[in-house]
Design a protein around this motif. Structure first.
Motif, PDB file in Angstrom:
ATOM      1  N   PRO A  49       9.362  -5.765 -10.525  1.00 57.74           N
ATOM      2  CA  PRO A  49       8.018  -5.849 -11.093  1.00 57.74           C
ATOM      3  C   PRO A  49       7.470  -7.279 -11.061  1.00 57.74           C
ATOM      4  CG  PRO A  49       9.640  -5.701 -12.835  1.00 57.74           C
ATOM      5  CD  PRO A  49      10.390  -5.518 -11.551  1.00 57.74           C
ATOM      6  N   VAL A  50       6.176  -7.386 -10.874  1.00 60.86           N
ATOM      7  CA  VAL A  50       5.504  -8.676 -11.002  1.00 60.86           C
ATOM      8  C   VAL A  50       5.569  -9.097 -12.475  1.00 60.86           C
ATOM      9  CG1 VAL A  50       3.362  -9.941 -10.651  1.00 60.86           C
ATOM     10  CG2 VAL A  50       3.982  -8.072  -9.095  1.00 60.86           C
ATOM     11  N   LEU A 354       2.152 -15.639 -12.851  1.00 64.57           N
ATOM     12  CA  LEU A 354       2.703 -14.423 -12.244  1.00 64.57           C
ATOM     13  C   LEU A 354       3.613 -14.821 -11.096  1.00 64.57           C
ATOM     14  CD1 LEU A 354      -0.366 -12.012 -12.124  1.00 64.57           C
ATOM     15  CD2 LEU A 354       1.529 -12.004 -13.741  1.00 64.57           C
ATOM     16  N   THR A 355       4.792 -14.227 -11.043  1.00 67.55           N
ATOM     17  CA  THR A 355       5.757 -14.572 -10.004  1.00 67.55           C
ATOM     18  C   THR A 355       6.342 -13.310  -9.385  1.00 67.55           C
ATOM     19  OG1 THR A 355       7.642 -14.653 -11.532  1.00 67.55           O
ATOM     20  CG2 THR A 355       6.390 -16.689 -11.211  1.00 67.55           C
ATOM     21  N   ILE A 356       6.714 -13.434  -8.117  1.00 64.56           N
ATOM     22  CA  ILE A 356       7.478 -12.408  -7.419  1.00 64.56           C
ATOM     23  C   ILE A 356       8.606 -13.105  -6.681  1.00 64.56           C
ATOM     24  CG2 ILE A 356       5.546 -10.789  -7.143  1.00 64.56           C
ATOM     25  CD1 ILE A 356       5.236 -11.832  -4.284  1.00 64.56           C
ATOM     26  N   PRO A 357       9.678 -12.393  -6.343  1.00 62.59           N
ATOM     27  CA  PRO A 357      10.769 -13.031  -5.613  1.00 62.59           C
ATOM     28  C   PRO A 357      10.365 -13.371  -4.186  1.00 62.59           C
ATOM     29  CG  PRO A 357      11.499 -11.019  -6.690  1.00 62.59           C
ATOM     30  CD  PRO A 357      10.012 -11.017  -6.751  1.00 62.59           C
ATOM     31  N   GLY A 458       3.422  -6.264 -13.811  1.00 61.08           N
ATOM     32  CA  GLY A 458       4.006  -4.936 -13.918  1.00 61.08           C
ATOM     33  C   GLY A 458       3.998  -4.146 -12.629  1.00 61.08           C
ATOM     34  N   GLU A 459       3.182  -4.504 -11.643  1.00 61.51           N
ATOM     35  CA  GLU A 459       3.194  -3.790 -10.374  1.00 61.51           C
ATOM     36  C   GLU A 459       4.531  -3.998  -9.677  1.00 61.51           C
ATOM     37  OE1 GLU A 459      -0.756  -3.128  -8.138  1.00 61.51           O
ATOM     38  OE2 GLU A 459      -0.810  -5.242  -8.775  1.00 61.51           O
TER      39      GLU A 459
END
Length: 498
Positions: A49-50, A354-357, A458-459
């Motif tokens: 999740p984001v 906001l972070t993503i891998p 949450g996406e």
């Protein structure tokens, strides 16, 4: 000539045989098709999740937690340990007695030094006071006695001389009388000089010598007293006892003896972090720079500090030049000296973004590039449904969706440096299908990327796949996972056109 009849197959039986062969052929083709398409892999998409997080660009190093000050304490003089009042872990105050030695011998030395001082002081007082009336009277009497003896000796010498000249006395007897006269004269002069000294008082140099003897005796008293006081081992400052190496009844050597240099070890309660930084990175480290670190004893907890000072000279460790960097720490009761730390010297940091891998970008780039290279068949096999945009097949996509010209989700150097990078693509799981999504990225570190726009908290972004055949229990995973929570979702089965 006899002609044998040849049996003829009835036309109806021939049709049945061809029909039976056709059925068998169809069964074989069906079995082959079932074997090929019936075992089509079922795909599970691994998602993350984001989330809100921090992005930091940092220099990594290892270090050790240590006390700000540490000291090894020992007795000044050798002796028997009489009592120990502390144990490791005890907090002590400056001046507190930690241990004592037996003092019988030291007390005797102090008494002897005190007696020598008293004698020297009395002699000085006598010289400074001068002679008493009684001493002068005694000296005068000594002079008078010496004068009488001299007069008697002189008269005897004169008589003996006359007798010698008359031939009535030998030369030896005359010489004896002369010697007695001369000896009496010397004693008279000595008595007169003593009387003069008493009347004149002590000379300045005599008084100075006596004063020097008093000072020397006083120094011996102070030394003996200090030795006696040093039999009590005291804390030099507020701190914590780290180690006690000795027992009551043991004889310990003097503080100059290496065997006694660590009788009691004491450290400060305030801790610091000493890290070793490679010479390639040392110029990026500055005094006052923010530092974050973690220790194995407290997993998952990030702690803070600041660079206090940097060693001017490197140490060679396994042919690598390393510089000591000392970091002052915020108070943390759970930290203990000796803990190993993983240190990050912060060069740039963004919090609550906001972070993503990074794995999401890597997987999207590989996934989309593979779909193009297979002419769209990969999307059907792995992603389920497919749609096209501008003649390009995008697995799991929607009409009108586009990717970068090279089909990748890569980022430019501006993203790593903290700038914004547009046109980056990730795969978002929507209704069980991976859908390409254009996003704008910002700063990044070794594991995560900032999402400036294009995604909401949450996406679920896809970071990998897990495939399994329907007729087999074996599973194959294709994943580019990074750190962070993992969600595994089973997409709905779809039917592709043939």
């Amino acid at each position: 000539m006899t002609v044998e009849a040849v049996p003829v197959t009835p036309p109806r039986f021939r049709k049945v045989r061809w029909l039976l062969g056709g059925c068998i052929f169809l069964l074989l083709v069906g079995a082959l098709l079932w074997w090929q398409y019936g075992r089509r892999a079922e795909v599970k998409y691994i998602t993350v999740p984001v989330a809100q997080g921090s992005i930091k660009n940092a220099i990594n190093a290892t270090g050790t937690i240590e006390p700000v000050k540490s000291v090894n304490l020992g007795f000044k003089n050798s002796g028997i340990i009489k009592a120990i009042y502390v144990k490791p872990g005890d907090a002590v105050k400056a001046g507190q007695v930690l241990a004592v030695q037996d003092t019988a011998e030291l007390e005797a030395q102090l008494a002897q030094a005190q007696a020598s001082y008293n004698s020297a002081a009395a002699n000085l007082q006598k010289l400074e006071a001068g002679a008493t009336a009684a001493e002068i009277a005694q000296a005068e009497a000594n002079v008078e006695t010496a004068r009488i003896a001299y007069n008697d000796a002189a008269a005897a010498a004169e008589r003996n001389k006359a007798l010698f000249e008359a031939g009535a006395l030998s030369k030896a007897e005359l010489d004896s009388a002369v010697s007695a006269r001369d000896s009496s004269a010397a004693k008279l002069r000595q008595a007169e000089a003593a009387l003069e000294d008493l009347k004149n008082g002590s000379r300045p140099e005599e008084i100075a010598a006596a004063r020097a003897q008093v000072e020397a005796a006083k120094a011996q008293v102070e030394l003996a007293r200090n030795n006696l006081e040093s039999a009590q081992l005291r804390a030099p400052w507020d701190g914590i006892i780290s180690a006690v190496n000795g027992e009551v009844g043991y004889r310990v050597g003097s503080s100059t003896d290496n065997s006694n240099s660590s009788f009691i070890t004491m450290i400060t309660p305030t801790l610091q972090l000493r890290a070793k930084v490679n010479e390639a990175d040392i110029n990026k480290v500055k005094v006052g720079q923010e530092v974050s670190f973690t220790v194995n004893a407290i997993p998952g907890k990030e702690m803070r500090g600041k660079v206090a000072w940097i060693a001017p000279e490197a140490q060679t460790v396994s042919n690598v030049q390393l510089y000591d960097v000392v970091i002052s720490l915020d108070p943390e009761p759970s930290l203990k000296a000796g803990m190993t730390a993983s240190v990050d010297f912060i060069l740039d940091r963004k919090d609550n973004v906001l972070t993503i891998p990074e794995a999401a970008l890597t997987f999207a780039r590989t996934y989309l590039a593979g779909s193009e290279g297979n002419g769209g068949r990969s999307g059907a096999a792995v992603g389920g449904d497919r749609s096209t945009s501008g003649g390009r097949t995008i697995p799991g996509g929607v009409p009108g969706t586009t990717t970068n010209d090279n089909g990748s989700a890569g980022r430019s150097e501006a993203g790593a440096a903290g700038g914004h990078t547009a046109g980056t693509t990730v795969l978002v799981l929507e209704n069980g299908r991976p859908v390409p999504r254009q996003i704008v990225t910002g700063a990044s570190d070794e594991s995560n990327v900032e999402v400036v726009s294009g995604l909401a908290a949450g996406e679920a972004v896809v970071v990998g796949t897990s495939t399994s055949a329907r007729t087999s229990s074996s599973t194959q995973t294709r994943s580019f996972m990074g750190p962070g929570p993992v969600q595994v979702r089973q997409p709905a089965r779809t039917t592709t056109g043939r």
